[in-house]
Design a protein around this motif. Structure first.
Motif, PDB file in Angstrom:
ATOM      1  N   GLY A 150     -43.041 -86.244   4.501  1.00 63.06           N
ATOM      2  CA  GLY A 150     -42.846 -86.774   3.160  1.00 63.06           C
ATOM      3  C   GLY A 150     -41.983 -88.018   3.179  1.00 63.06           C
ATOM      4  O   GLY A 150     -41.605 -88.539   4.228  1.00 63.06           O
ATOM      5  N   ILE A 151     -41.673 -88.510   1.979  1.00 67.27           N
ATOM      6  CA  ILE A 151     -40.851 -89.705   1.837  1.00 67.27           C
ATOM      7  C   ILE A 151     -39.392 -89.300   1.968  1.00 67.27           C
ATOM      8  O   ILE A 151     -38.881 -88.471   1.215  1.00 67.27           O
ATOM      9  N   THR A 152     -38.718 -89.893   2.939  1.00 66.21           N
ATOM     10  CA  THR A 152     -37.321 -89.570   3.192  1.00 66.21           C
ATOM     11  C   THR A 152     -36.412 -90.570   2.484  1.00 66.21           C
ATOM     12  O   THR A 152     -36.870 -91.563   1.895  1.00 66.21           O
ATOM     13  N   ALA A 153     -35.096 -90.286   2.567  1.00 66.45           N
ATOM     14  CA  ALA A 153     -34.119 -91.199   1.968  1.00 66.45           C
ATOM     15  C   ALA A 153     -34.141 -92.547   2.672  1.00 66.45           C
ATOM     16  O   ALA A 153     -33.954 -93.602   2.045  1.00 66.45           O
ATOM     17  N   GLU A 154     -34.386 -92.515   3.982  1.00 65.22           N
ATOM     18  CA  GLU A 154     -34.476 -93.778   4.718  1.00 65.22           C
ATOM     19  C   GLU A 154     -35.649 -94.615   4.226  1.00 65.22           C
ATOM     20  O   GLU A 154     -35.540 -95.839   4.070  1.00 65.22           O
ATOM     21  N   ASP A 155     -36.778 -93.942   3.957  1.00 66.74           N
ATOM     22  CA  ASP A 155     -37.948 -94.672   3.454  1.00 66.74           C
ATOM     23  C   ASP A 155     -37.640 -95.316   2.107  1.00 66.74           C
ATOM     24  O   ASP A 155     -38.014 -96.474   1.849  1.00 66.74           O
ATOM     25  N   THR A 156     -36.947 -94.583   1.243  1.00 70.28           N
ATOM     26  CA  THR A 156     -36.611 -95.123  -0.076  1.00 70.28           C
ATOM     27  C   THR A 156     -35.663 -96.310   0.044  1.00 70.28           C
ATOM     28  O   THR A 156     -35.819 -97.333  -0.644  1.00 70.28           O
ATOM     29  N   SER A 157     -34.680 -96.199   0.937  1.00 71.11           N
ATOM     30  CA  SER A 157     -33.721 -97.290   1.115  1.00 71.11           C
ATOM     31  C   SER A 157     -34.414 -98.544   1.650  1.00 71.11           C
ATOM     32  O   SER A 157     -34.154 -99.661   1.189  1.00 71.11           O
ATOM     33  N   ILE A 158     -35.299 -98.351   2.615  1.00 72.91           N
ATOM     34  CA  ILE A 158     -36.013 -99.505   3.185  1.00 72.91           C
ATOM     35  C   ILE A 158     -36.898-100.154   2.128  1.00 72.91           C
ATOM     36  O   ILE A 158     -36.970-101.388   2.019  1.00 72.91           O
ATOM     37  N   ALA A 159     -37.558 -99.323   1.310  1.00 71.75           N
ATOM     38  CA  ALA A 159     -38.408 -99.870   0.254  1.00 71.75           C
ATOM     39  C   ALA A 159     -37.578-100.653  -0.757  1.00 71.75           C
ATOM     40  O   ALA A 159     -37.969-101.742  -1.209  1.00 71.75           O
ATOM     41  N   SER A 160     -36.402-100.121  -1.125  1.00 70.32           N
ATOM     42  CA  SER A 160     -35.527-100.822  -2.072  1.00 70.32           C
ATOM     43  C   SER A 160     -35.038-102.142  -1.485  1.00 70.32           C
ATOM     44  O   SER A 160     -34.961-103.163  -2.185  1.00 70.32           O
ATOM     45  N   LEU A 161     -34.727-102.122  -0.199  1.00 70.68           N
ATOM     46  CA  LEU A 161     -34.259-103.339   0.456  1.00 70.68           C
ATOM     47  C   LEU A 161     -35.359-104.406   0.469  1.00 70.68           C
ATOM     48  O   LEU A 161     -35.102-105.594   0.202  1.00 70.68           O
ATOM     49  N   LYS A 162     -36.587-103.995   0.752  1.00 67.13           N
ATOM     50  CA  LYS A 162     -37.702-104.947   0.735  1.00 67.13           C
ATOM     51  C   LYS A 162     -37.901-105.532  -0.656  1.00 67.13           C
ATOM     52  O   LYS A 162     -38.132-106.739  -0.816  1.00 67.13           O
ATOM     53  N   THR A 163     -37.786-104.663  -1.681  1.00 63.97           N
ATOM     54  CA  THR A 163     -37.956-105.143  -3.056  1.00 63.97           C
ATOM     55  C   THR A 163     -36.880-106.153  -3.422  1.00 63.97           C
ATOM     56  O   THR A 163     -37.153-107.195  -4.044  1.00 63.97           O
TER      57      THR A 163
END
Length: 252
Positions: free
Chosen positions: A15-28
């Motif tokens: 599933g989507i982990t906290a690391e995935d969410t952080s990386i996505a936010s950083l890209k945005t």
């Protein structure tokens, strides 16, 4: 909302982990800052043009206002560039760390695979036993082959004298054929040379005949010319003689 794409060769389900969410936010955030820097750069250029136009119109107040706004935009743009650089550096480190994690996972999986394969092999002792068995079987094959070869040699011995005689006969036959061919070619060449010699002699005789004929014609024409000249001279002399008595009579 964060969406995680699965790689084509990845069979694991996660599933989507906290690391995935952080990386996505950083890209945005990086994308937003890139857009802001583009807008601010265009704003600085526009304010610079506005200030120049105001100076050209001698509107000092408008020019000062445009320049102040330009300075504020430039300051904000500098800060945005600095923040963007920091975020890009952080994202680069994250990608590097992710690659390292992937590398470690691959190495760990490879280690497990090698361990399992080594267990299947059974260690060095088992390998030595297998190699010894293989050598024994290969030795048996060689021994059987040697026995079969010896049997074949005893049953089908070849008389070397007969082989030499047959070879000598074949060589003699080949030599006779070659000599006969060379003799035939030599005779044919001699015939051609003789024919060529006869042709040249005939041509030479023809040339000599033509030369003699031409010489005879020239001689004949010369004689005719000489005879004609003599006749003409004789006629002139006779005419002169016939005129002389007449002239003498008239004189008397």
């Amino acid at each position: 909302e964060t969406v995680k794409l699965k790689a084509s060769g990845d069979k694991s389900v996660s599933g989507i982990t906290a690391e995935d969410t952080s990386i996505a936010s950083l890209k945005t955030l990086i994308k937003d800052l890139e857009l802001q820097t583009t807008v601010l750069s265009r704003r600085v250029d526009e304010l610079g043009i506005t200030a120049k136009e105001a100076v050209a119109r001698k509107n000092r107040v408008a020019a000062l206002a445009a320049l102040r706004s330009k300075k504020l935009a430039e300051t904000t743009l500098t800060k945005r560039h600095a923040t963007l650089g920091q975020l890009e550096e952080v994202f680069s480190k994250i990608e590097q760390a992710a690659d390292q994690v992937e590398l470690v996972n691959v190495m760990e999986a490879s280690s497990r695979v090698l361990s399992g394969l080594n267990k299947e092999v059974g260690g060095v002792e088992r390998v030595d036993d297998v190699v010894d068995q293989l050598r024994d079987q290969m030795s048996q094959v060689d021994e059987v082959g040697n026995v079969i070869t010896e049997i074949g040699q005893g049953a089908g011995a070849v008389d070397e004298t007969e082989v030499d005689d047959e070879l000598e006969a074949m060589e003699r036959e080949e030599r006779e054929k070659r000599e006969a061919k060379e003799r035939s070619e030599r005779e044919e060449r001699e015939k051609l040379e003789a024919a060529e010699t006869r042709r040249r002699l005939a041509a030479l005789e023809e040339v000599e005949r033509e030369a003699a004929k031409s010489k005879e014609e020239v001689s004949k024409k010369s004689e005719e010319s000489i005879i004609g000249q003599s006749v003409e001279d004789t006629v002139k002399q006779m005419q002169g003689m016939s005129l002389e008595p007449k002239q003498i009579a008239e004189t008397g």
